[in-house]
Design an enzyme around this catalytic site. Structure first.
Site, PDB file in Angstrom:
ATOM      1  CD  GLU A  47      -3.019  -0.774  -0.062  1.00 33.02           C
ATOM      2  OE1 GLU A  47      -3.039   0.356  -0.607  1.00 33.02           O
ATOM      3  OE2 GLU A  47      -3.739  -1.708  -0.447  1.00 33.02           O
ATOM      4  CE1 TYR A 129      -6.750   3.214  -0.131  1.00 41.33           C
ATOM      5  CE2 TYR A 129      -4.363   3.214   0.112  1.00 41.33           C
ATOM      6  CZ  TYR A 129      -5.518   2.657  -0.418  1.00 41.33           C
ATOM      7  OH  TYR A 129      -5.435   1.545  -1.206  1.00 41.33           O
ATOM      8  CG  ASP A 147      -7.806   3.042  -4.686  1.00 40.32           C
ATOM      9  OD1 ASP A 147      -9.006   3.091  -5.067  1.00 40.32           O
ATOM     10  OD2 ASP A 147      -7.009   2.165  -5.079  1.00 40.32           O
ATOM     11  CB  CYS A 199     -15.468   1.427 -13.240  1.00 41.39           C
ATOM     12  SG  CYS A 199     -16.463   2.929 -13.109  1.00 41.39           S
ATOM     13  CB  CYS A 206     -21.092   0.087 -18.845  1.00 41.63           C
ATOM     14  SG  CYS A 206     -20.448   1.733 -18.438  1.00 41.63           S
ATOM     15  CB  CYS A 209     -19.959  -2.743 -14.633  1.00 46.51           C
ATOM     16  SG  CYS A 209     -20.060  -2.062 -12.964  1.00 46.51           S
ATOM     17  CB  CYS A 215     -24.030   2.614 -12.643  1.00 45.25           C
ATOM     18  SG  CYS A 215     -22.871   3.973 -12.915  1.00 45.25           S
TER      19      CYS A 215
END
Length: 352
Positions: A47, A129, A147, A199, A206, A209, A215
């Site tokens: 991270e 975060y 993020d 995305c 899409c 997704c 959405c």
């Protein structure tokens, strides 16, 4: 636009997790869905490395670090010099300094990371975060992890039209509304993977997704509008100069101050350029100097045009300041940050 949850179905987390179970990326620091949680050290290290850096760029560095320092106590025992050299090329060098400080703090606690967001936030260099990501992914805590990829998925899901960066508190609040109590770490990684592979910033896929039907941005026919970003401020361009001094097939390298630009790294002597002002242009030693060209580099808040001057003639004495003569045939081992590596390549280029 109202970005409340009233029209977001409650089964969105389940759809996301089902998609992740089938499509999770295989990454060297990640545990596959349904397997025991990964080592907190590996989660934390990845991270920190991934902040403002791509997965592709991080993979080799992660492999190098975990091979050389397989545990947090191994990293804590490393010298600053070795870690900074190993980090060279990843950029944002304050992360490397914080990495060492955190490793040493955890080692002082017996090599055990705190398992809560609050405890993790108390460690050096862990912001909101990173603490949330480690708590969720390594320890299974419910934490809200946001993020850039998550921002994109969530702002499109809710069609949040407030511009970044001011909208970040709202994005976090919306992410909180869909974060499940169980498998929060998998959920966070699922949103990251969706943002990275489905995305996407341009031409979102899409049809692939799992939450396309939910959405709002897609329903509007404009997913690429989101997230809305405030106009960027123009970056200033600073001018500076670096100096190449050779003696006996060695080049003079300095150790930069611990704080500030490229802090703690080896580099070529320069003229004091900074984010706020141009360099003074004065050479560190007297003699005949010849221009070898210029290199450009973009930092977070400014761009730099760095001229390179090469010293011609003998250099019987060490230049002023803390430094060392580094063998040219081992220059790759010096761990020069990208800016000075560019300048070194310029100095060593064969004549046309």
């Amino acid at each position: 636009m109202d970005a409340s949850r009233d029209t977001i179905p409650s089964n969105v987390p389940g759809k996301v997790l089902d998609w992740y179970d089938a499509h999770a990326r295989t990454l060297p620091w990640r545990a596959a869905p349904g397997t025991p949680a990964p080592d907190p050290y590996r989660v934390w290290l990845s991270e920190v490395m991934l902040q403002q850096t791509t997965v592709t760029a991080v993979k080799d560095y992660f492999a190098k670090f975990t091979s050389r320092w397989p545990g947090v106590c191994d990293l804590a025992a490393a010298s600053d010099e070795d870690v900074m050299a190993a980090w060279a090329g990843l950029g944002y060098y304050a992360r490397a300094r914080n990495l060492l400080a955190c490793a040493r703090e955890v080692a002082a606690r017996g090599g055990i990371f705190p398992d809560t967001e609050e405890g993790l936030r108390a460690l050096p260099g862990l912001g909101a975060y990173t603490a949330a990501a480690v708590a969720a992914i390594a320890f299974g805590r419910r934490a809200v992890v946001v993020d850039a990829n998550v921002e994109r998925v969530v702002t499109r899901l809710f069609a949040l039209d407030a511009p970044l960066p001011g909208s970040r508190p709202a994005i976090r609040a919306l992410t909180d509304t869909i974060t499940p109590d169980r498998r929060a770490g998998d959920f966070a990684q699922a949103l990251m993977d969706m943002g990275a592979t489905v995305c996407t910033t341009r031409a979102p896929r899409c049809l692939l997704c799992p939450i396309a039907a939910d959405c709002r941005a897609r329903a509007m026919g404009a997913p690429e509008r989101f997230p809305v970003k405030a106009p960027k401020k123009a970056k200033p361009t600073r001018m500076g100069r670096a100096f190449w001094i050779e003696r006996d097939d060695k080049v003079w390298l300095v150790r930069r101050a611990g704080k500030g630009m490229l802090g703690g790294m080896r580099g070529l002597p320069d003229d004091g350029w900074s984010a706020r002002e141009d360099g003074h242009g004065e050479a560190p030693i007297a003699g005949h100097w010849e221009s070898a060209g210029r290199v450009g580099h973009v930092f977070t808040h400014f761009s730099l045009e760095l001229g390179l001057s090469v010293h011609l003639g003998a250099c019987p004495d060490d230049p002023p300041g803390e430094g060392e003569w580094w063998p040219l045939d081992r220059l790759d081992d010096a761990g020069l940050p990208t800016l000075f590596a560019k300048a070194a390549r310029l100095a060593l280029a064969e004549p046309a």
